[in-house]
Design a protein around this motif. Structure first.
Motif, PDB file in Angstrom:
ATOM      1  N   LEU A  93       0.735  -1.303   0.186  1.00 17.81           N
ATOM      2  CA  LEU A  93      -0.125  -0.187  -0.031  1.00 17.81           C
ATOM      3  C   LEU A  93       0.792   1.103   0.069  1.00 17.81           C
ATOM      4  CD1 LEU A  93      -2.778  -0.671   2.557  1.00 17.81           C
ATOM      5  CD2 LEU A  93      -2.605  -1.354   0.262  1.00 17.81           C
ATOM      6  N   THR A  94       0.369   2.419  -0.295  1.00 17.44           N
ATOM      7  CA  THR A  94       1.142   3.520  -0.515  1.00 17.44           C
ATOM      8  C   THR A  94       1.121   4.015   0.910  1.00 17.44           C
ATOM      9  OG1 THR A  94      -0.794   5.047  -0.804  1.00 17.44           O
ATOM     10  CG2 THR A  94       0.299   4.086  -2.818  1.00 17.44           C
ATOM     11  N   VAL A  95       1.777   5.127   1.235  1.00 17.72           N
ATOM     12  CA  VAL A  95       1.916   5.803   2.504  1.00 17.72           C
ATOM     13  C   VAL A  95       0.421   6.316   2.959  1.00 17.72           C
ATOM     14  CG1 VAL A  95       2.805   7.893   3.479  1.00 17.72           C
ATOM     15  CG2 VAL A  95       4.246   6.590   2.115  1.00 17.72           C
ATOM     16  N   LEU A  96      -0.059   6.986   1.994  1.00 18.23           N
ATOM     17  CA  LEU A  96      -1.445   7.530   2.451  1.00 18.23           C
ATOM     18  C   LEU A  96      -2.436   6.434   2.683  1.00 18.23           C
ATOM     19  CD1 LEU A  96      -2.176  10.498  -0.125  1.00 18.23           C
ATOM     20  CD2 LEU A  96      -2.497  10.618   2.546  1.00 18.23           C
ATOM     21  N   GLU A  97      -2.390   5.228   1.692  1.00 16.58           N
ATOM     22  CA  GLU A  97      -3.283   4.251   2.061  1.00 16.58           C
ATOM     23  C   GLU A  97      -3.149   3.516   3.486  1.00 16.58           C
ATOM     24  OE1 GLU A  97      -3.928   3.086  -2.642  1.00 16.58           O
ATOM     25  OE2 GLU A  97      -2.322   1.965  -1.593  1.00 16.58           O
ATOM     26  N   ASN A  98      -1.813   3.349   3.787  1.00 18.26           N
ATOM     27  CA  ASN A  98      -1.450   2.877   5.128  1.00 18.26           C
ATOM     28  C   ASN A  98      -2.122   3.774   6.177  1.00 18.26           C
ATOM     29  OD1 ASN A  98       0.607   0.635   5.548  1.00 18.26           O
ATOM     30  ND2 ASN A  98       1.223   1.339   3.795  1.00 18.26           N
ATOM     31  N   LEU A  99      -1.936   5.089   5.912  1.00 23.28           N
ATOM     32  CA  LEU A  99      -2.261   5.860   7.054  1.00 23.28           C
ATOM     33  C   LEU A  99      -3.786   5.830   7.054  1.00 23.28           C
ATOM     34  CD1 LEU A  99      -0.635   9.339   6.820  1.00 23.28           C
ATOM     35  CD2 LEU A  99      -0.427   7.509   8.450  1.00 23.28           C
ATOM     36  N   ARG A 100      -4.340   5.675   5.961  1.00 25.42           N
ATOM     37  CA  ARG A 100      -6.189   5.715   5.989  1.00 25.42           C
ATOM     38  C   ARG A 100      -6.545   4.286   6.693  1.00 25.42           C
ATOM     39  NH1 ARG A 100     -10.352   6.665   0.990  1.00 25.42           N
ATOM     40  NH2 ARG A 100     -12.196   6.646   2.401  1.00 25.42           N
ATOM     41  N   PHE A 101      -5.632   3.187   6.433  1.00 25.68           N
ATOM     42  CA  PHE A 101      -6.028   2.122   7.252  1.00 25.68           C
ATOM     43  C   PHE A 101      -5.994   2.184   8.779  1.00 25.68           C
ATOM     44  CE2 PHE A 101      -4.494  -1.869   9.301  1.00 25.68           C
ATOM     45  CZ  PHE A 101      -5.540  -2.759   8.932  1.00 25.68           C
ATOM     46  N   ARG A 106      -8.468   2.838  13.857  1.00 25.32           N
ATOM     47  CA  ARG A 106      -8.382   3.539  15.243  1.00 25.32           C
ATOM     48  C   ARG A 106      -9.618   4.562  15.649  1.00 25.32           C
ATOM     49  NH1 ARG A 106      -2.496   3.211  15.282  1.00 25.32           N
ATOM     50  NH2 ARG A 106      -2.242   1.094  15.356  1.00 25.32           N
ATOM     51  N   GLY A 107     -10.555   4.378  14.795  1.00 24.08           N
ATOM     52  CA  GLY A 107     -11.694   5.073  14.942  1.00 24.08           C
ATOM     53  C   GLY A 107     -11.755   6.531  14.592  1.00 24.08           C
ATOM     54  N   LEU A 108     -10.816   7.205  13.670  1.00 25.69           N
ATOM     55  CA  LEU A 108     -10.918   8.299  13.327  1.00 25.69           C
ATOM     56  C   LEU A 108     -12.075   8.805  12.348  1.00 25.69           C
ATOM     57  CD1 LEU A 108      -9.137  11.039  13.471  1.00 25.69           C
ATOM     58  CD2 LEU A 108      -8.347  10.507  11.367  1.00 25.69           C
ATOM     59  N   PRO A 109     -13.029   9.693  12.553  1.00 22.72           N
ATOM     60  CA  PRO A 109     -14.312   9.798  11.689  1.00 22.72           C
ATOM     61  C   PRO A 109     -13.451   9.857  10.323  1.00 22.72           C
ATOM     62  CG  PRO A 109     -14.401  11.390  13.413  1.00 22.72           C
ATOM     63  CD  PRO A 109     -12.828  10.772  13.674  1.00 22.72           C
ATOM     64  N   THR A 110     -14.429   9.288   9.262  1.00 18.78           N
ATOM     65  CA  THR A 110     -14.165   9.149   7.798  1.00 18.78           C
ATOM     66  C   THR A 110     -13.804  10.627   7.426  1.00 18.78           C
ATOM     67  OG1 THR A 110     -15.813   7.516   7.959  1.00 18.78           O
ATOM     68  CG2 THR A 110     -14.679   8.014   5.851  1.00 18.78           C
ATOM     69  N   GLN A 111     -14.628  11.694   7.579  1.00 16.55           N
ATOM     70  CA  GLN A 111     -14.625  12.957   6.954  1.00 16.55           C
ATOM     71  C   GLN A 111     -13.292  13.755   7.513  1.00 16.55           C
ATOM     72  OE1 GLN A 111     -16.853  11.856   9.231  1.00 16.55           O
ATOM     73  NE2 GLN A 111     -17.511  13.408  10.590  1.00 16.55           N
ATOM     74  N   GLU A 112     -12.679  13.025   8.400  1.00 17.02           N
ATOM     75  CA  GLU A 112     -11.368  13.885   9.047  1.00 17.02           C
ATOM     76  C   GLU A 112     -10.164  13.268   8.567  1.00 17.02           C
ATOM     77  OE1 GLU A 112     -10.329  14.729  13.265  1.00 17.02           O
ATOM     78  OE2 GLU A 112     -12.537  14.482  13.557  1.00 17.02           O
ATOM     79  N   TRP A 113     -10.199  12.136   7.917  1.00 16.74           N
ATOM     80  CA  TRP A 113      -8.796  11.586   7.634  1.00 16.74           C
ATOM     81  C   TRP A 113      -7.978  12.113   6.625  1.00 16.74           C
ATOM     82  CZ3 TRP A 113      -5.897   9.138   4.149  1.00 16.74           C
ATOM     83  CH2 TRP A 113      -6.595   8.667   2.826  1.00 16.74           C
ATOM     84  N   ALA A 114      -8.714  12.885   5.791  1.00 19.33           N
ATOM     85  CA  ALA A 114      -7.722  13.215   4.570  1.00 19.33           C
ATOM     86  C   ALA A 114      -7.020  14.429   5.232  1.00 19.33           C
ATOM     87  CB  ALA A 114      -8.661  13.563   3.604  1.00 19.33           C
ATOM     88  N   SER A 115      -7.622  15.412   5.750  1.00 16.13           N
ATOM     89  CA  SER A 115      -6.903  16.512   6.301  1.00 16.13           C
ATOM     90  C   SER A 115      -6.220  16.063   7.243  1.00 16.13           C
ATOM     91  CB  SER A 115      -7.909  17.330   7.012  1.00 16.13           C
ATOM     92  OG  SER A 115      -8.587  17.005   7.879  1.00 16.13           O
ATOM     93  N   ARG A 116      -6.272  15.323   8.221  1.00 14.18           N
ATOM     94  CA  ARG A 116      -5.544  14.678   9.314  1.00 14.18           C
ATOM     95  C   ARG A 116      -4.277  14.009   8.678  1.00 14.18           C
ATOM     96  NH1 ARG A 116      -2.878  15.640  13.635  1.00 14.18           N
ATOM     97  NH2 ARG A 116      -2.436  13.646  14.900  1.00 14.18           N
ATOM     98  N   SER A 117      -4.323  13.079   7.601  1.00 10.45           N
ATOM     99  CA  SER A 117      -3.281  12.406   7.063  1.00 10.45           C
ATOM    100  C   SER A 117      -2.278  13.670   6.472  1.00 10.45           C
ATOM    101  CB  SER A 117      -3.721  11.805   5.751  1.00 10.45           C
ATOM    102  OG  SER A 117      -4.706  10.866   6.256  1.00 10.45           O
TER     103      SER A 117
END
Lengths: 326, 308
Positions: A93-101, A106-117
């Motif tokens: 997986l890419t770096v971003l895909e790993n982070l998304r996983f 870990r329960g980070l809300p979906t709408q938040e993950w892109a900005s948080r990544s």
């Protein structure tokens, strides 16, 4: 101490007949970085795994941010970022895909993950590499991705299990420069285990584990002070003669090499006598003394003393024997 | 060692423009290395700088893309079996059989090298302090014991040259010290040793240190000479808050390098600068200075200066 974010009392864990953790209590408050040190097999990793709920406690009690790791394991885990000794990344997986996983698990809300990544990749310096496969990263970059994954859900408690083992000094330095700013905010607690004494020196407090017990705890200065007035530094030539003479002195407990010098641990109250006596002895035996003086103990001196104190079979005995037989 | 005396070798490792490419990537780039007998050569460098690739080529396990190397007088490309018969190798991931006892592991590895004498097995157990755990299954031994056993399996056939690839990675300070005493012991017996490590205190214990970066050998010398050659003056800075201090010190033009060192900072100030420079910059930004004292260069300073 303000309310600790890690509050562990009388932790017990056995594997078969092996008592890996036998009554460990520790508290780490927000803004603190607590260093867990000790010989291999002392129980450091088991403590971390008990705290993050990866292992079940046999007995004892642990709270993370006020959540019981037994009764509220999910809520406790949400507050923990855990970087294991061998952390798992998905190499395909890419770096971003790993982070998304990791964000999702870990329960980070979906709408938040892109900005948080993006935010966390900026923080660890991997922003330009979001689309690179994890398998294509260098060792140092993988480690940064491991840290980013551990931090993605904004944990208040960070558990780092020997994060810099097998890592070169430059990468080690980079890693610590990422950890230290986290403490500046004052609302994160870090528990880190390390075999490096220079890293332990950076911690606000250090706990020394041995045989499943926490046998000593304090600030780095407090731990060093336990050997105050008992370490003598020796340099000169020839090396074998110095070691031999030092070991022969009845008030010298141990002789350890520190770079091109030796540290002698001396019976309390005997420092001045040893310095005087040993100088005469070495010169009489045909050696040269460049340096022979009491010094402030280093943390490694303390580590050696604590590692020996409860381990008659410790590897240090073998080293001593080899010295004698040389 | 008997072998060395028999061959009367003065140079144990000799490489000429030794190079290894993986596709476009040059892992080892024109390495010229000359290691006399009896040395403890420390081989340092960041992860991925070519250390393990070098060792694999010197063991005859990996074919050089260009250049040549001899080990104990044998060509690594054409005489790799002789090379491996006379060298020992221990890596960070020891290959031991967990289900076998310590002694059985030694017997197994002895067999691989054609060493079958029970006396040699027992001699190894004794000399490495393994006698008391000889009948324990390896899976039940601590890392420190396993490490020592791995070393025993690497030297059972009395090699003239021993390669140690990060042998102490992840080992506690006391066990690391004990391991280094074993290295000295082997060195005193005449074995030449090439050891890679990330621990700079271990680099201080080597007779020679080579520093790799991006496949190239940047320096090769005695630790004391490497340290003496480091340009500038080292200063130890005790300040609060430490990170603020580090960021300020890094910005000073005459500071060639600054970094964390245990609970304080180390900075190298180039010629023409002095401690006043540090005092002034830190005070101007409101950082509390506890002490600034001159320091002696360390191997970590040398490493960081070359590979940072």
């Amino acid at each position: 101490m303000t309310t600790p974010l890690i509050d562990a009392f009388d932790l017990h864990k056995s594997f078969g007949a092996t008592r890996a953790v036998a009554g460990v209590s520790l508290r780490v408050a927000a803004g603190e970085i607590y260093g867990l040190v000790g010989p291999d097999g002392a129980g450091k990793t088991t403590v971390m795994r008990l705290l993050c709920g990866a292992l079940r406690l046999d007995d004892g009690f642990a709270e993370i941010g006020g959540c019981d790791v037994r009764r509220q394991v999910e809520r406790a885990r949400e507050q923990i970022g855990y970087l294991a000794q061998r952390f798992a990344l998905y190499e395909d997986l890419t770096v971003l895909e790993n982070l998304r996983f990791f964000a999702e698990t870990r329960g980070l809300p979906t709408q938040e993950w892109a900005s948080r990544s993006q935010e966390i990749l900026d923080f660890v310096g991997l922003a330009p590499f979001g689309d690179r496969r994890a398998g294509q990263l260098s060792g140092g970059m993988k480690q940064k991705l491991g840290l980013a994954s551990a931090l993605i859900h904004r944990p208040r408690v960070l558990l780092l299990d020997e994060p810099t083992t097998g890592v070169d000094p430059v990468t080690r330095q980079d890693f610590w420069r990422l950890i230290m700013p986290l403490l500046r905010s004052g609302d994160i607690a870090v528990l880190v285990s390390t075999p490096y004494m220079d890293e332990a020196m950076r911690c606000t407090r250090i706990g020394f584990m041995r045989g499943g017990h926490l046998i000593s705890e304090g600030t780095p200065a407090e731990l060093r002070h336990t050997l105050h007035g008992r370490i003598v530094e020796l340099a000169g030539a020839p090396a074998n003669l110095l070691v031999e003479q030092a070991q022969r002195d009845p008030a010298v407990e141990t002789v350890e090499r520190f770079g091109n010098r030796y540290h002698l641990r001396v019976v309390a109250g005997q420092t001045a006598a040893v310095v005087e006596r040993l100088h005469t002895q070495i010169v009489a035996a045909g050696g040269q003394v460049e340096l022979l003086r009491p010094i402030e103990p280093q943390l490694e001196d303390v580590f050696i003393a604590l590692a020996e104190s409860t381990a008659p079979d410790s590897s240090a005995d073998v080293a001593t024997r080899l010295y004698v037989t040389r | 060692m008997a072998l060395l005396m028999a061959n009367n070798l003065e140079t144990v490792i000799h490489t000429e423009n030794l190079t290894r490419r993986f596709g476009d990537f040059v892992a080892v780039d024109s390495l010229n290395l000359e290691v006399p007998a009896g040395q403890v050569l420390g081989y340092l460098g960041p992860n991925g700088s070519g250390k393990t690739t070098t060792i694999r080529m010197l063991l005859g396990l990996l074919h050089p893309s260009a250049g040549r190397a001899t080990v104990l007088g044998y060509d690594v490309a054409t005489q790799s079996e002789q090379v491996r018969a006379h060298t020992g190798y221990m890596s960070q991931k020891f290959a031991l059989y967990g289900e076998l006892t310590a002694r059985e592991n030694l017997i197994f590895y002895g067999g691989v090298y054609g060493v079958t004498a029970a006396a040699r097995i027992d001699e190894m157990l004794d000399s490495l302090g393994l006698h008391d755990v000889r009948n324990q299954r390896v899976a039940s031994l601590s890392t420190g014991w396993r490490q020592r056993l791995a070393l025993a399996t690497a030297i059972i056939h009395r090699p003239g040259l021993l390669f140690l690839d990060e042998p102490t990675s992840g080992v506690d300070p006391v066990a690391r010290r004990a391991f280094w005493e074993l290295i000295y012991e082997l060195s005193a017996q005449g074995i030449t040793i090439m050891v890679s490590t990330h621990y700079m205190d271990e680099a201080e214990y080597c007779t020679q240190v080579g520093i790799m970066r991006d496949g190239r050998l940047l320096a090769l010398d005695e630790p004391a000479r490497l340290k003496a050659a480091l340009p500038g003056q080292v200063w130890e800075i005790y300040a609060d808050p430490l990170l603020d201090a580090l960021e300020i010190v890094e910005q000073i033009p005459l500071v060639t390098r600054a970094g964390l060192a245990s609970d304080h900072l180390r900075a190298i100030v180039a010629e023409g600068g002095n401690a006043d420079l540090l005092h002034t910059a830190l005070a101007a930004q409101g950082v509390r200075i506890l002490a600034i004292t001159p320091g002696a260069p360390s191997m970590e300073d040398v490493f960081m200066a070359l590979s940072g």
